[in-house]
Design an enzyme around this catalytic site. Sequence first.
Site, PDB file in Angstrom:
ATOM      1  N   GLU A 140      21.827 -18.225 -23.635  1.00  0.00           N
ATOM      2  CA  GLU A 140      21.464 -17.032 -23.491  1.00  0.00           C
ATOM      3  C   GLU A 140      21.866 -16.590 -22.164  1.00  0.00           C
ATOM      4  O   GLU A 140      21.233 -16.711 -21.173  1.00  0.00           O
ATOM      5  CB  GLU A 140      20.007 -17.253 -23.444  1.00  0.00           C
ATOM      6  CG  GLU A 140      19.122 -15.684 -23.586  1.00  0.00           C
ATOM      7  CD  GLU A 140      17.716 -15.676 -23.505  1.00  0.00           C
ATOM      8  OE1 GLU A 140      17.270 -14.689 -24.040  1.00  0.00           O
ATOM      9  OE2 GLU A 140      17.330 -16.758 -23.267  1.00  0.00           O
ATOM     10  N   ASN A 230      12.760  -7.098 -27.749  1.00  0.00           N
ATOM     11  CA  ASN A 230      12.995  -7.411 -26.554  1.00  0.00           C
ATOM     12  C   ASN A 230      14.249  -7.335 -25.915  1.00  0.00           C
ATOM     13  O   ASN A 230      15.174  -7.787 -26.371  1.00  0.00           O
ATOM     14  CB  ASN A 230      12.132  -8.638 -25.991  1.00  0.00           C
ATOM     15  CG  ASN A 230      10.602  -8.617 -26.602  1.00  0.00           C
ATOM     16  OD1 ASN A 230      10.191  -9.424 -27.610  1.00  0.00           O
ATOM     17  ND2 ASN A 230       9.881  -7.808 -25.946  1.00  0.00           N
ATOM     18  N   ASP A 259       4.158 -14.009 -30.526  1.00  0.00           N
ATOM     19  CA  ASP A 259       3.126 -14.312 -29.734  1.00  0.00           C
ATOM     20  C   ASP A 259       1.883 -13.296 -29.510  1.00  0.00           C
ATOM     21  O   ASP A 259       0.556 -13.650 -28.896  1.00  0.00           O
ATOM     22  CB  ASP A 259       3.309 -14.955 -28.381  1.00  0.00           C
ATOM     23  CG  ASP A 259       3.931 -13.884 -27.521  1.00  0.00           C
ATOM     24  OD1 ASP A 259       4.287 -12.869 -28.081  1.00  0.00           O
ATOM     25  OD2 ASP A 259       4.383 -14.269 -26.297  1.00  0.00           O
ATOM     26  N   HIS A 262       4.686 -10.247 -26.922  1.00  0.00           N
ATOM     27  CA  HIS A 262       6.002  -9.685 -26.784  1.00  0.00           C
ATOM     28  C   HIS A 262       6.487  -8.490 -27.846  1.00  0.00           C
ATOM     29  O   HIS A 262       7.072  -7.460 -27.282  1.00  0.00           O
ATOM     30  CB  HIS A 262       7.199 -10.860 -26.965  1.00  0.00           C
ATOM     31  CG  HIS A 262       7.391 -11.305 -25.940  1.00  0.00           C
ATOM     32  ND1 HIS A 262       6.571 -12.600 -25.409  1.00  0.00           N
ATOM     33  CD2 HIS A 262       8.456 -11.678 -24.935  1.00  0.00           C
ATOM     34  CE1 HIS A 262       6.931 -13.304 -24.344  1.00  0.00           C
ATOM     35  NE2 HIS A 262       8.205 -12.561 -23.991  1.00  0.00           N
ATOM     36  N   ASP A 285      10.740 -19.069 -27.645  1.00  0.00           N
ATOM     37  CA  ASP A 285      11.168 -18.569 -26.434  1.00  0.00           C
ATOM     38  C   ASP A 285      10.482 -19.191 -25.428  1.00  0.00           C
ATOM     39  O   ASP A 285      10.239 -18.584 -24.125  1.00  0.00           O
ATOM     40  CB  ASP A 285      11.295 -17.197 -26.298  1.00  0.00           C
ATOM     41  CG  ASP A 285      12.112 -16.502 -25.006  1.00  0.00           C
ATOM     42  OD1 ASP A 285      12.934 -17.476 -24.637  1.00  0.00           O
ATOM     43  OD2 ASP A 285      11.994 -15.334 -24.657  1.00  0.00           O
ATOM     44  N   GLY A 320       9.771 -15.208 -20.928  1.00  0.00           N
ATOM     45  CA  GLY A 320       9.622 -16.395 -21.897  1.00  0.00           C
ATOM     46  C   GLY A 320       8.189 -16.556 -22.172  1.00  0.00           C
ATOM     47  O   GLY A 320       7.483 -15.375 -22.185  1.00  0.00           O
TER      48      GLY A 320
END
Length: 394
Positions: A140, A230, A259, A262, A285, A320
């Site tokens: 990433e 995101n 979650d 996000h 993440d 994260g």
Amino acid sequence: MSQIAIRARRLFTPAEEIAGGVVVVEEGRIIAVGRRDAVELPTGAREYDAGQWTLAPGFVDIHIHGAGGHDVMETDPSALTRVEETIARYGTTSYVATTVTASPEDTCRSLEALARTAKRPRAQGDSARPAAELLGIHFEGPFISPARRGVHPPEWIASASLELYGRLVAAARGAARILTLAPEMPGALELVDRALADGLVVALGHTNATYEEAIAAIERGARHAVHVFNAMRPFSHRDTGVLGAVLTRPEVTAEVIADGVHVDAPALQLLLAAKGTERVILVSDATAATGMPDGNYRLGTFEVTVSGGICRDAEGRLAGSTLTLDRAVRRMTALGVPLAEALRMATLNPARRLGIESRKGALAPGADADLVFLDDAMNVAAVMTRRMPEPAAC
């Protein structure tokens, strides 16, 4: 050979729901699965009664940075063991270790350590506790957009350099699996070609791409989108951007961090309506803070602070998560997604994206014996991995 027959109230393969099912395991592999009255148990097989639990494939997380107080970029093997044991308690039995942007030297050191773990031989029965299996490495960064960098350190963001990419892949020693990039960067399409030739999945992420720039990368072979919504150019009806491409191109899978922080519920519902559950992948993440109390933790080479279970960097930006995939599955079912389809997004879909669906993400003959046992509230009650002789309660 050691064989075990595991009976459960119901199984999700996840493509099929089987009431009163049984899974037969031999030396870490599934050799039979079906209704109890339709499967002939091998003579001498030990039986394990999972009672009223639901049995499903172990979860596959293709975007995770850490857990249990440790980051995957730490070079100490014991740190990675702690990550693997922590996420296994929440049903994740396979994962792709995800790096964040750092200096080339720091990144290569981390990649070399991860590669050693990925290639370490492990035999069935060599683990007393459930531990997730490292499937490979997800880069990433550093080939991302400074405008959509999120918390990635700006000083180490790099242009689409074939030379630097080559250094990273060499350090990964055959363990590289996913490359996230911003397709609008000069040279990005050539990098797409090189990564595909190396057998990597090319993902669009941390990008400010227009619709046309994203489509160009998809036409070259990019097939995945990282934490959709995101760190991406926002969607507008006259400037749909990268999201317009991701949502309308069926060959592209879309990962999402479900979650409740996000991505809001209506956006999740929009994603499901556009892509269908067969093309959405649940990811965590997760950071080192996962499974830990609030406090300060490492993400890559920098520090993040966790308060109320939410990770942020020193500037207050999301950094994260502390999500686990069992929670992500429960969140999707709370939105009305049938359990079989929610499980698919955490099992078969990510395995298929990696091209390993014959081995991971499904209850099927020949697949690894990675199993998760769920109670009536869909909490993880027990886990079994291919390296264990029988399930272990969580």
